[in-house]
Scaffold this active site. Structure first.
Site, PDB file in Angstrom:
ATOM      1  N   ARG A  73      37.502  46.731  37.062  1.00  0.00           N
ATOM      2  CA  ARG A  73      37.216  45.530  36.280  1.00  0.00           C
ATOM      3  C   ARG A  73      38.174  45.542  35.087  1.00  0.00           C
ATOM      4  NH1 ARG A  73      35.032  43.640  39.927  1.00  0.00           N
ATOM      5  NH2 ARG A  73      32.878  42.985  40.200  1.00  0.00           N
ATOM      6  N   GLU A 124      39.855  36.857  33.056  1.00  0.00           N
ATOM      7  CA  GLU A 124      40.436  36.193  34.238  1.00  0.00           C
ATOM      8  C   GLU A 124      40.089  34.704  34.248  1.00  0.00           C
ATOM      9  OE1 GLU A 124      38.903  38.522  37.475  1.00  0.00           O
ATOM     10  OE2 GLU A 124      39.933  40.312  36.780  1.00  0.00           O
ATOM     11  N   HIS A 143      42.992  39.452  41.256  1.00  0.00           N
ATOM     12  CA  HIS A 143      41.650  39.918  41.650  1.00  0.00           C
ATOM     13  C   HIS A 143      41.426  39.619  43.144  1.00  0.00           C
ATOM     14  CE1 HIS A 143      37.304  40.693  40.094  1.00  0.00           C
ATOM     15  NE2 HIS A 143      37.457  41.143  41.332  1.00  0.00           N
TER      16      HIS A 143
HETATM   17  P1  NAP Z   1      30.245  53.176  43.577  1.00  0.00           P
HETATM   18  O1  NAP Z   1      30.173  53.734  44.957  1.00  0.00           O
HETATM   19  O2  NAP Z   1      28.990  52.918  42.830  1.00  0.00           O
HETATM   20  O3  NAP Z   1      31.184  54.155  42.730  1.00  0.00           O
HETATM   21  C1  NAP Z   1      31.316  54.077  41.347  1.00  0.00           C
HETATM   22  C2  NAP Z   1      31.933  55.392  40.857  1.00  0.00           C
HETATM   23  O4  NAP Z   1      32.245  55.248  39.454  1.00  0.00           O
HETATM   24  C3  NAP Z   1      31.014  56.599  40.997  1.00  0.00           C
HETATM   25  O5  NAP Z   1      31.764  57.706  41.428  1.00  0.00           O
HETATM   26  C4  NAP Z   1      30.508  56.817  39.571  1.00  0.00           C
HETATM   27  O6  NAP Z   1      30.177  58.189  39.398  1.00  0.00           O
HETATM   28  C5  NAP Z   1      31.745  56.404  38.782  1.00  0.00           C
HETATM   29  N1  NAP Z   1      31.457  56.053  37.397  1.00  0.00           N
HETATM   30  C6  NAP Z   1      30.501  55.213  36.940  1.00  0.00           C
HETATM   31  N2  NAP Z   1      30.542  55.174  35.593  1.00  0.00           N
HETATM   32  C7  NAP Z   1      31.541  56.003  35.213  1.00  0.00           C
HETATM   33  C8  NAP Z   1      32.058  56.393  33.952  1.00  0.00           C
HETATM   34  N3  NAP Z   1      31.544  55.932  32.803  1.00  0.00           N
HETATM   35  N4  NAP Z   1      33.108  57.269  33.937  1.00  0.00           N
HETATM   36  C9  NAP Z   1      33.629  57.747  35.084  1.00  0.00           C
HETATM   37  N5  NAP Z   1      33.166  57.416  36.302  1.00  0.00           N
HETATM   38  C10 NAP Z   1      32.132  56.553  36.357  1.00  0.00           C
HETATM   39  O7  NAP Z   1      31.020  51.796  43.584  1.00  0.00           O
HETATM   40  P2  NAP Z   1      32.191  51.298  44.558  1.00  0.00           P
HETATM   41  O8  NAP Z   1      31.622  50.642  45.741  1.00  0.00           O
HETATM   42  O9  NAP Z   1      33.165  52.420  44.742  1.00  0.00           O
HETATM   43  O10 NAP Z   1      32.832  50.149  43.614  1.00  0.00           O
HETATM   44  C11 NAP Z   1      33.351  50.478  42.365  1.00  0.00           C
HETATM   45  C12 NAP Z   1      33.743  49.235  41.580  1.00  0.00           C
HETATM   46  O11 NAP Z   1      34.929  48.665  42.093  1.00  0.00           O
HETATM   47  C13 NAP Z   1      32.765  48.046  41.606  1.00  0.00           C
HETATM   48  O12 NAP Z   1      31.656  48.243  40.764  1.00  0.00           O
HETATM   49  C14 NAP Z   1      33.656  46.907  41.133  1.00  0.00           C
HETATM   50  O13 NAP Z   1      33.631  46.806  39.726  1.00  0.00           O
HETATM   51  C15 NAP Z   1      35.050  47.341  41.586  1.00  0.00           C
HETATM   52  N6  NAP Z   1      35.550  46.466  42.647  1.00  0.00           N
HETATM   53  C16 NAP Z   1      36.640  45.685  42.415  1.00  0.00           C
HETATM   54  C17 NAP Z   1      37.115  44.849  43.411  1.00  0.00           C
HETATM   55  C18 NAP Z   1      38.322  43.992  43.209  1.00  0.00           C
HETATM   56  O14 NAP Z   1      38.399  42.944  43.821  1.00  0.00           O
HETATM   57  N7  NAP Z   1      39.283  44.414  42.410  1.00  0.00           N
HETATM   58  C19 NAP Z   1      36.471  44.779  44.639  1.00  0.00           C
HETATM   59  C20 NAP Z   1      35.360  45.580  44.862  1.00  0.00           C
HETATM   60  C21 NAP Z   1      34.918  46.447  43.846  1.00  0.00           C
HETATM   61  P3  NAP Z   1      29.112  58.655  38.287  1.00  0.00           P
HETATM   62  O15 NAP Z   1      27.921  57.752  38.425  1.00  0.00           O
HETATM   63  O16 NAP Z   1      28.859  60.084  38.617  1.00  0.00           O
HETATM   64  O17 NAP Z   1      29.803  58.510  36.978  1.00  0.00           O
HETATM   65  C1  8YV Z   2      35.283  39.946  44.770  1.00  0.00           C
HETATM   66  C2  8YV Z   2      34.666  42.115  43.469  1.00  0.00           C
HETATM   67  O1  8YV Z   2      36.582  39.451  44.623  1.00  0.00           O
HETATM   68  O2  8YV Z   2      33.196  43.186  44.951  1.00  0.00           O
HETATM   69  C3  8YV Z   2      33.524  43.003  43.782  1.00  0.00           C
HETATM   70  O3  8YV Z   2      32.933  43.546  42.841  1.00  0.00           O
HETATM   71  O4  8YV Z   2      35.071  42.001  42.358  1.00  0.00           O
HETATM   72  C4  8YV Z   2      35.370  41.419  44.565  1.00  0.00           C
HETATM   73  O5  8YV Z   2      35.088  41.954  45.809  1.00  0.00           O
HETATM   74  C5  8YV Z   2      34.337  39.088  44.073  1.00  0.00           C
HETATM   75  O6  8YV Z   2      33.045  39.553  43.956  1.00  0.00           O
HETATM   76  C6  8YV Z   2      34.300  37.710  44.744  1.00  0.00           C
HETATM   77  O7  8YV Z   2      34.336  36.808  43.781  1.00  0.00           O
END
Ligand code: NAP
Ligand code: 8YV
Length: 317
Positions: A235, A264, A282
């Protein structure tokens, strides 16, 4: 036959992917928050709203929830739900659902694509050939990826998928999380700063929200150093964007590849004009296949709720 009168009424609070919106419209009476923005029309429909269809970027705060007395469920089209006031929803027993797992591969793929793009300067090289600069001489050398040191901030579903891909590039892998993962084969560092000091590429993939706001600050960027690269697919809020712009301008780090931004779709001119950045809008989960799977899951959660079945993917308590 079901009439529109017997369909639950729901509210969309984001510009949703059109095929997802169409499937929602087949099942529910859908009111669009954007088009019911004026107080009078919103006040008319608000008491009848039983569900919210949101995106990962949506803001659903206590003020909005307080205007929806009949609200029963919030379904987020995305894995990140940092924009939802989950505590306020929970206080009213309103469950929140998201779309984990189905987008993990895509986000990990884009994370690696961004890492390769910034290191090997692929967008810059593409521009170089298109502008016919090649006839004047070769492109400057780039940074080798295979065998380099990768640091992952957040080793959850997506962080681990990135690590598996990086193993294929022979990279050495280290990570930081709040809780060390004893089963992980990778080297653990207790802070982003300690991790940054030991790697060539720092990949950020934590949730957003208050707990991670500004986690990647000026100190972390300084520790990453003038040969280090930052990649953010988490994020925009996780990186202190002002500190990043300053770091880029002063050569504190070598470059950055960013899919997410603080405000954004507005991206500061200083980043857009910088030579050593790669920027994407994004789009980490934005493939046809994954958007379909996210839509099915987000819809499936709403359908499960209104059919009285267990939710498919409620966010953790
Ligand atoms: P997840 O399985 O819940 O993994 C989150 C990881 O972050 C865990 O390892 C957690 O470990 C760690 N974490 C949480 N708070 C932290 C902190 N303060 N310092 C260091 N590590 C921390 O989630 P995921 O499915 O991998 O998704 C992660 C994130 O990716 C989503 O929440 C979203 O914001 C982002 N995302 C972005 C896109 C995009 O389009 N760019 C798409 C999908 C997801 P601990 O709890 O042990 O700290
Ligand atoms: C998407 C995301 O682009 O999964 C998330 O957290 O940021 C992305 O997969 C978004 O949610 C769709 O608007």
């Amino acid at each position: 036959m079901e009439t529109s009168l017997s369909k639950p009424e729901i509210l969309t609070v984001a510009k949703l992917w059109p095929p997802y919106l169409e499937s929602l419209q087949e099942t529910f009476v859908v009111h669009d928050r954007i088009h019911t923005g004026d107080a009078a029309s919103f006040a008319t429909i608000a008491p009848r709203i039983r569900g919210i269809a949101a995106s990962g970027e949506s803001r659903i705060d206590a003020a909005l929830l307080s205007q929806l007395p009949a609200l029963e469920v919030i379904s987020v089209f995305g894995v990140g739900y940092d924009g939802v006031d989950v505590a306020a929803a929970r206080a009213r027993n309103i469950p929140v659902t998201n779309t984990p797992d189905v987008l993990t591969d895509d986000v990990a793929d884009l994370g690696m694509a961004l890492l390769l793009s910034i290191a090997r300067r692929i967008p810059q090289a593409d521009k170089f050939v298109r502008a016919n600069e090649w006839v004047k001489g070769p492109l400057a050398l780039a940074r080798k990826v295979s065998g380099a040191r990768l640091g992952i901030v957040g080793l959850g579903r997506i962080g681990q998928a990135i690590a598996r891909r990086a193993e294929g590039f022979g990279m050495s892998i280290a990570y930081t999380t709040r809780n060390k993962r004893p089963e992980s084969p990778y080297t653990y560092y207790p802070s982003a700063k300690a991790l940054a000091a030991e790697v060539d590429f720092l990949m950020v993939i934590t949730p957003g929200g208050a707990a991670t706001k500004g986690l990647i600050n000026a100190d972390v960027l300084k520790a990453l150093g003038p040969k280090g690269y930052l990649i953010n697919v988490a994020r925009g809020s996780v990186v202190d964007q002002t500190a990043l712009v300053q770091a880029m301008q002063n050569g504190v780090i070598a470059g950055a590849a960013l899919d997410v931004f603080e405000d954004e779709p507005n991206v500061p001119l200083e980043l857009r004009n910088h030579e050593n950045v790669v920027l994407t809008p994004h789009m980490a989960s934005a493939t046809w296949e994954t958007r379909r799977a996210m839509a099915d899951l987000a819809l499936g959660n709403l359908q499960a709720h209104f059919a009285g079945r267990p939710l498919l993917t409620p966010v953790p308590a």
